[in-house]
Design a protein around this motif. Structure first.
Motif, PDB file in Angstrom:
ATOM      1  N   ALA A  74       0.841  -1.208   0.000  1.00 54.17           N
ATOM      2  CA  ALA A  74       0.000   0.000   0.000  1.00 54.17           C
ATOM      3  C   ALA A  74       0.872   1.254   0.000  1.00 54.17           C
ATOM      4  N   ASP A  75       1.940   1.256   0.803  1.00 52.32           N
ATOM      5  CA  ASP A  75       2.845   2.416   0.843  1.00 52.32           C
ATOM      6  C   ASP A  75       3.512   2.631  -0.510  1.00 52.32           C
ATOM      7  N   THR A  76       3.936   1.528  -1.131  1.00 48.43           N
ATOM      8  CA  THR A  76       4.591   1.622  -2.440  1.00 48.43           C
ATOM      9  C   THR A  76       3.615   2.140  -3.495  1.00 48.43           C
ATOM     10  N   MET A  77       2.395   1.626  -3.469  1.00 51.01           N
ATOM     11  CA  MET A  77       1.393   2.089  -4.430  1.00 51.01           C
ATOM     12  C   MET A  77       1.099   3.574  -4.226  1.00 51.01           C
ATOM     13  N   ASN A  78       0.975   3.996  -2.978  1.00 51.49           N
ATOM     14  CA  ASN A  78       0.729   5.420  -2.696  1.00 51.49           C
ATOM     15  C   ASN A  78       1.886   6.282  -3.179  1.00 51.49           C
ATOM     16  N   ARG A  79       3.102   5.794  -2.966  1.00 53.62           N
ATOM     17  CA  ARG A  79       4.283   6.550  -3.394  1.00 53.62           C
ATOM     18  C   ARG A  79       4.316   6.648  -4.924  1.00 53.62           C
ATOM     19  N   LEU A  80       4.015   5.537  -5.605  1.00 52.33           N
ATOM     20  CA  LEU A  80       3.982   5.567  -7.073  1.00 52.33           C
ATOM     21  C   LEU A  80       2.873   6.488  -7.592  1.00 52.33           C
ATOM     22  N   ASP A  81       1.710   6.426  -6.955  1.00 54.17           N
ATOM     23  CA  ASP A  81       0.608   7.318  -7.353  1.00 54.17           C
ATOM     24  C   ASP A  81       1.007   8.778  -7.166  1.00 54.17           C
ATOM     25  N   SER A  82       1.694   9.052  -6.075  1.00 52.93           N
ATOM     26  CA  SER A  82       2.141  10.422  -5.802  1.00 52.93           C
ATOM     27  C   SER A  82       3.156  10.886  -6.850  1.00 52.93           C
ATOM     28  N   ILE A  83       4.109  10.015  -7.171  1.00 55.59           N
ATOM     29  CA  ILE A  83       5.128  10.358  -8.182  1.00 55.59           C
ATOM     30  C   ILE A  83       4.456  10.572  -9.531  1.00 55.59           C
ATOM     31  N   PHE A  84       3.521   9.686  -9.862  1.00 49.39           N
ATOM     32  CA  PHE A  84       2.808   9.831 -11.138  1.00 49.39           C
ATOM     33  C   PHE A  84       2.029  11.137 -11.159  1.00 49.39           C
ATOM     34  N   ALA A  85       1.349  11.462 -10.069  1.00 43.10           N
ATOM     35  CA  ALA A  85       0.567  12.700 -10.019  1.00 43.10           C
ATOM     36  C   ALA A  85       1.475  13.916 -10.187  1.00 43.10           C
ATOM     37  N   GLN A  86       2.672  13.880  -9.602  1.00 47.00           N
ATOM     38  CA  GLN A  86       3.601  15.010  -9.697  1.00 47.00           C
ATOM     39  C   GLN A  86       4.141  15.180 -11.123  1.00 47.00           C
ATOM     40  N   HIS A  87       4.328  14.096 -11.820  1.00 46.45           N
ATOM     41  CA  HIS A  87       4.975  14.156 -13.131  1.00 46.45           C
ATOM     42  C   HIS A  87       4.034  13.851 -14.290  1.00 46.45           C
ATOM     43  N   ARG A  88       2.775  13.748 -14.028  1.00 45.90           N
ATOM     44  CA  ARG A  88       1.801  13.343 -15.046  1.00 45.90           C
ATOM     45  C   ARG A  88       1.859  14.234 -16.284  1.00 45.90           C
ATOM     46  N   GLU A  89       1.722  15.513 -16.073  1.00 48.37           N
ATOM     47  CA  GLU A  89       1.683  16.432 -17.212  1.00 48.37           C
ATOM     48  C   GLU A  89       2.998  16.409 -17.984  1.00 48.37           C
ATOM     49  N   GLU A  90       4.086  16.395 -17.256  1.00 51.62           N
ATOM     50  CA  GLU A  90       5.417  16.364 -17.884  1.00 51.62           C
ATOM     51  C   GLU A  90       5.568  15.098 -18.735  1.00 51.62           C
ATOM     52  N   TRP A  91       5.175  13.963 -18.179  1.00 57.18           N
ATOM     53  CA  TRP A  91       5.330  12.692 -18.899  1.00 57.18           C
ATOM     54  C   TRP A  91       4.375  12.620 -20.096  1.00 57.18           C
ATOM     55  N   GLN A  92       3.165  13.139 -19.914  1.00 51.52           N
ATOM     56  CA  GLN A  92       2.230  13.140 -21.033  1.00 51.52           C
ATOM     57  C   GLN A  92       2.783  13.978 -22.178  1.00 51.52           C
ATOM     58  N   ASN A  93       3.299  15.165 -21.848  1.00 55.95           N
ATOM     59  CA  ASN A  93       3.859  16.035 -22.886  1.00 55.95           C
ATOM     60  C   ASN A  93       5.034  15.360 -23.581  1.00 55.95           C
ATOM     61  N   GLU A  94       5.877  14.663 -22.819  1.00 52.24           N
ATOM     62  CA  GLU A  94       7.027  13.986 -23.406  1.00 52.24           C
ATOM     63  C   GLU A  94       6.576  12.849 -24.329  1.00 52.24           C
ATOM     64  N   ILE A  95       5.574  12.100 -23.902  1.00 52.86           N
ATOM     65  CA  ILE A  95       5.064  10.998 -24.741  1.00 52.86           C
ATOM     66  C   ILE A  95       4.444  11.559 -26.021  1.00 52.86           C
ATOM     67  N   ILE A  96       3.651  12.602 -25.884  1.00 53.42           N
ATOM     68  CA  ILE A  96       3.017  13.200 -27.069  1.00 53.42           C
ATOM     69  C   ILE A  96       4.083  13.778 -27.993  1.00 53.42           C
ATOM     70  N   GLY A  97       5.110  14.379 -27.405  1.00 53.34           N
ATOM     71  CA  GLY A  97       6.213  14.926 -28.205  1.00 53.34           C
ATOM     72  C   GLY A  97       6.943  13.846 -28.955  1.00 53.34           C
ATOM     73  N   ARG A  98       7.177  12.704 -28.364  1.00 56.51           N
ATOM     74  CA  ARG A  98       7.869  11.606 -29.054  1.00 56.51           C
ATOM     75  C   ARG A  98       7.004  11.039 -30.177  1.00 56.51           C
ATOM     76  N   ILE A  99       5.687  11.012 -29.942  1.00 52.21           N
ATOM     77  CA  ILE A  99       4.787  10.464 -30.972  1.00 52.21           C
ATOM     78  C   ILE A  99       4.671  11.432 -32.135  1.00 52.21           C
ATOM     79  N   THR A 100       4.511  12.725 -31.815  1.00 53.56           N
ATOM     80  CA  THR A 100       4.299  13.728 -32.893  1.00 53.56           C
ATOM     81  C   THR A 100       5.611  14.253 -33.435  1.00 53.56           C
ATOM     82  N   GLY A 101       6.684  14.012 -32.746  1.00 56.83           N
ATOM     83  CA  GLY A 101       7.993  14.508 -33.195  1.00 56.83           C
ATOM     84  C   GLY A 101       8.203  15.979 -32.919  1.00 56.83           C
ATOM     85  N   VAL A 102       7.422  16.554 -32.049  1.00 55.16           N
ATOM     86  CA  VAL A 102       7.530  17.984 -31.718  1.00 55.16           C
ATOM     87  C   VAL A 102       8.306  18.158 -30.461  1.00 55.16           C
TER      88      VAL A 102
END
Length: 102
Positions: A74-102
């Motif tokens: 449970a602690d590990t899942m909470n920590r991963l959820d927290s890390i994902f929440a902190q970096h969600r937008e950044e990671w989404q932008n990076e994934i979209i950038g790699r797909i679109t090449g922008v």
């Protein structure tokens, strides 16, 4: 003839005595078997109690370890959820950038 009669009487008495002793021996053996059986049943009962106690102790230890593992998970899942929440937008932008090449 008296001697022969006396020998036959002694033989019959000895045979009767032998039969009585054999019966007594059988009763004694039966009594020993019953005592052995009671002792064995007692030992089996005592060992079963020890085994039940050991099983209960092992189950308690297992439950404690499972609770610890569940908490760690449970602690590990909470920590991963927290890390994902902190970096969600950044990671989404990076994934979209790699797909679109922008």
């Amino acid at each position: 003839m008296d001697i022969l009669q006396k020998i036959l009487e002694i033989d019959k008495a000895a045979a009767a005595q032998t039969e009585l002793l054999a019966e007594e021996e059988q009763r004694a053996l039966k009594g020993l078997d019953e005592k052995r059986l009671r002792r064995r049943e007692k030992r089996v009962s005592e060992e079963q109690e020890k085994l039940d106690s050991l099983c209960a102790e092992q189950e308690r230890i297992l439950n404690e370890k499972k609770q610890g593992a569940d908490k760690t998970l449970a602690d590990t899942m909470n920590r991963l959820d927290s890390i994902f929440a902190q970096h969600r937008e950044e990671w989404q932008n990076e994934i979209i950038g790699r797909i679109t090449g922008v």
